[in-house]
Write a protein that holds these residues in place. Structure first.
Motif, PDB file in Angstrom:
ATOM      1  N   VAL A   1     -27.943 -11.898 -41.557  1.00  0.00           N
ATOM      2  CA  VAL A   1     -28.418 -13.051 -42.323  1.00  0.00           C
ATOM      3  C   VAL A   1     -29.565 -12.637 -43.234  1.00  0.00           C
ATOM      4  O   VAL A   1     -29.590 -12.956 -44.419  1.00  0.00           O
ATOM      5  N   ALA A   2     -30.501 -11.922 -42.683  1.00  0.00           N
ATOM      6  CA  ALA A   2     -31.665 -11.498 -43.461  1.00  0.00           C
ATOM      7  C   ALA A   2     -31.268 -10.560 -44.587  1.00  0.00           C
ATOM      8  O   ALA A   2     -31.814 -10.631 -45.687  1.00  0.00           O
ATOM      9  N   ALA A   3     -30.310  -9.672 -44.330  1.00  0.00           N
ATOM     10  CA  ALA A   3     -29.866  -8.748 -45.371  1.00  0.00           C
ATOM     11  C   ALA A   3     -29.247  -9.511 -46.540  1.00  0.00           C
ATOM     12  O   ALA A   3     -29.531  -9.218 -47.704  1.00  0.00           O
ATOM     13  N   ILE A   4     -28.437 -10.498 -46.224  1.00  0.00           N
ATOM     14  CA  ILE A   4     -27.847 -11.318 -47.280  1.00  0.00           C
ATOM     15  C   ILE A   4     -28.936 -12.062 -48.038  1.00  0.00           C
ATOM     16  O   ILE A   4     -28.958 -12.101 -49.265  1.00  0.00           O
ATOM     17  N   PHE A   5     -29.882 -12.611 -47.291  1.00  0.00           N
ATOM     18  CA  PHE A   5     -30.986 -13.353 -47.893  1.00  0.00           C
ATOM     19  C   PHE A   5     -31.826 -12.455 -48.788  1.00  0.00           C
ATOM     20  O   PHE A   5     -32.203 -12.836 -49.891  1.00  0.00           O
ATOM     21  N   ALA A   6     -32.102 -11.240 -48.321  1.00  0.00           N
ATOM     22  CA  ALA A   6     -32.921 -10.302 -49.094  1.00  0.00           C
ATOM     23  C   ALA A   6     -32.205  -9.896 -50.375  1.00  0.00           C
ATOM     24  O   ALA A   6     -32.814  -9.817 -51.436  1.00  0.00           O
ATOM     25  N   GLN A   7     -30.908  -9.644 -50.293  1.00  0.00           N
ATOM     26  CA  GLN A   7     -30.157  -9.280 -51.487  1.00  0.00           C
ATOM     27  C   GLN A   7     -30.182 -10.413 -52.492  1.00  0.00           C
ATOM     28  O   GLN A   7     -30.299 -10.192 -53.690  1.00  0.00           O
ATOM     29  N   ASP A   8     -30.095 -11.638 -52.009  1.00  0.00           N
ATOM     30  CA  ASP A   8     -30.150 -12.807 -52.878  1.00  0.00           C
ATOM     31  C   ASP A   8     -31.477 -12.875 -53.610  1.00  0.00           C
ATOM     32  O   ASP A   8     -31.540 -13.125 -54.796  1.00  0.00           O
ATOM     33  N   ALA A   9     -32.562 -12.617 -52.906  1.00  0.00           N
ATOM     34  CA  ALA A   9     -33.887 -12.666 -53.509  1.00  0.00           C
ATOM     35  C   ALA A   9     -34.026 -11.607 -54.591  1.00  0.00           C
ATOM     36  O   ALA A   9     -34.568 -11.868 -55.665  1.00  0.00           O
TER      37      ALA A   9
ATOM     38  N   THR B   1     -28.500 -13.399 -66.018  1.00  0.00           N
ATOM     39  CA  THR B   1     -27.232 -13.733 -66.646  1.00  0.00           C
ATOM     40  C   THR B   1     -26.469 -14.745 -65.791  1.00  0.00           C
ATOM     41  O   THR B   1     -26.798 -14.959 -64.620  1.00  0.00           O
ATOM     42  N   ASP B   2     -25.436 -15.328 -66.396  1.00  0.00           N
ATOM     43  CA  ASP B   2     -24.588 -16.266 -65.657  1.00  0.00           C
ATOM     44  C   ASP B   2     -23.899 -15.575 -64.485  1.00  0.00           C
ATOM     45  O   ASP B   2     -23.722 -16.174 -63.422  1.00  0.00           O
ATOM     46  N   GLU B   3     -23.538 -14.302 -64.684  1.00  0.00           N
ATOM     47  CA  GLU B   3     -22.908 -13.547 -63.597  1.00  0.00           C
ATOM     48  C   GLU B   3     -23.875 -13.366 -62.432  1.00  0.00           C
ATOM     49  O   GLU B   3     -23.497 -13.488 -61.274  1.00  0.00           O
ATOM     50  N   GLN B   4     -25.137 -13.068 -62.752  1.00  0.00           N
ATOM     51  CA  GLN B   4     -26.149 -12.900 -61.703  1.00  0.00           C
ATOM     52  C   GLN B   4     -26.392 -14.214 -60.978  1.00  0.00           C
ATOM     53  O   GLN B   4     -26.557 -14.227 -59.760  1.00  0.00           O
ATOM     54  N   LYS B   5     -26.412 -15.311 -61.728  1.00  0.00           N
ATOM     55  CA  LYS B   5     -26.592 -16.631 -61.099  1.00  0.00           C
ATOM     56  C   LYS B   5     -25.428 -16.936 -60.166  1.00  0.00           C
ATOM     57  O   LYS B   5     -25.624 -17.434 -59.060  1.00  0.00           O
ATOM     58  N   ALA B   6     -24.209 -16.632 -60.624  1.00  0.00           N
ATOM     59  CA  ALA B   6     -23.030 -16.876 -59.792  1.00  0.00           C
ATOM     60  C   ALA B   6     -23.060 -16.007 -58.541  1.00  0.00           C
ATOM     61  O   ALA B   6     -22.743 -16.473 -57.447  1.00  0.00           O
ATOM     62  N   ALA B   7     -23.462 -14.749 -58.703  1.00  0.00           N
ATOM     63  CA  ALA B   7     -23.547 -13.835 -57.555  1.00  0.00           C
ATOM     64  C   ALA B   7     -24.609 -14.320 -56.573  1.00  0.00           C
ATOM     65  O   ALA B   7     -24.406 -14.276 -55.358  1.00  0.00           O
ATOM     66  N   ALA B   8     -25.739 -14.780 -57.093  1.00  0.00           N
ATOM     67  CA  ALA B   8     -26.813 -15.287 -56.230  1.00  0.00           C
ATOM     68  C   ALA B   8     -26.340 -16.537 -55.481  1.00  0.00           C
ATOM     69  O   ALA B   8     -26.617 -16.690 -54.289  1.00  0.00           O
ATOM     70  N   LYS B   9     -25.627 -17.400 -56.177  1.00  0.00           N
ATOM     71  CA  LYS B   9     -25.111 -18.619 -55.542  1.00  0.00           C
ATOM     72  C   LYS B   9     -24.128 -18.257 -54.429  1.00  0.00           C
ATOM     73  O   LYS B   9     -24.163 -18.855 -53.342  1.00  0.00           O
ATOM     74  N   GLU B  10     -23.292 -17.274 -54.689  1.00  0.00           N
ATOM     75  CA  GLU B  10     -22.321 -16.832 -53.678  1.00  0.00           C
ATOM     76  C   GLU B  10     -23.040 -16.241 -52.461  1.00  0.00           C
ATOM     77  O   GLU B  10     -22.673 -16.512 -51.315  1.00  0.00           O
TER      78      GLU B  10
END
Length: 160
Positions: A11-19, A28-37
């Motif tokens: 969970v933390a790894a996913i959270f850290a990657q998101d941050a 970019t829109d791609e980065q926003k979409a990736a962050a949302k995912e």
């Protein structure tokens, strides 16, 4: 217990990657979409962990899922609106230290208010003992995610 820790690390790894995905001046829109995912992956991992730890039946989980999502949204909203509370340790000076402490205390009050409001809402969809455990496990997940994010941030600055 080992299984919980492994899930917390995931969970933390996913959270850290998101941050880290949100850093930078232009997103970019791609980065926003990736962050949302990634945020959705984090939420799914949290929910799976909670379903296991709280021993929720499928029926309970079906009712719990949307309530918990709203709860986390509100917690995120109140904690993200105060920049001073998120100031890094190395940025704190004598001039702004009291402002930072005050902001962090305000965040604690706001999150406690949200948690208090949701106490009875959760009690409508899961058992009171499960509610009690929910708050404990949710806090543990958040604490572990924070530790890993700090570690990754430190490692990233050392790599730079």
């Amino acid at each position: 217990m080992k299984r919980i820790f492994v899930l917390l690390v995931a969970v933390a790894a996913i959270f850290a990657q998101d941050a880290f995905a949100q850093e930078g001046p232009k997103v970019t829109d791609e980065q926003k979409a990736a962050a949302k995912e990634k945020r959705e992956q984090l939420m799914q991992t949290r929910l799976e962990l909670l379903k296991t730890e709280l021993t929720l039946s499928d029926e309970q989980f079906e009712k719990f899922d949307p309530v918990y999502r709203k709860f986390r949204q509100e917690i995120q909203r109140v904690t993200s609106m105060n920049r001073d509370a998120r100031m890094k340790k190395e940025q704190i000076t004598n001039e702004n230290a009291l402002k930072v402490v005050s902001a962090r205390l305000a965040n604690q009050i706001l999150t406690s208010t949200v948690k208090q409001r949701y106490l009875m809402i959760f009690a409508e969809v899961i058992e009171p003992m499960q509610v009690m455990k929910l708050y404990r496990v949710d806090e543990k997940i958040s604490r572990e995610a924070s530790k890993i994010m700090k570690y990754r941030a430190t490692a990233a600055t050392m790599d730079s």
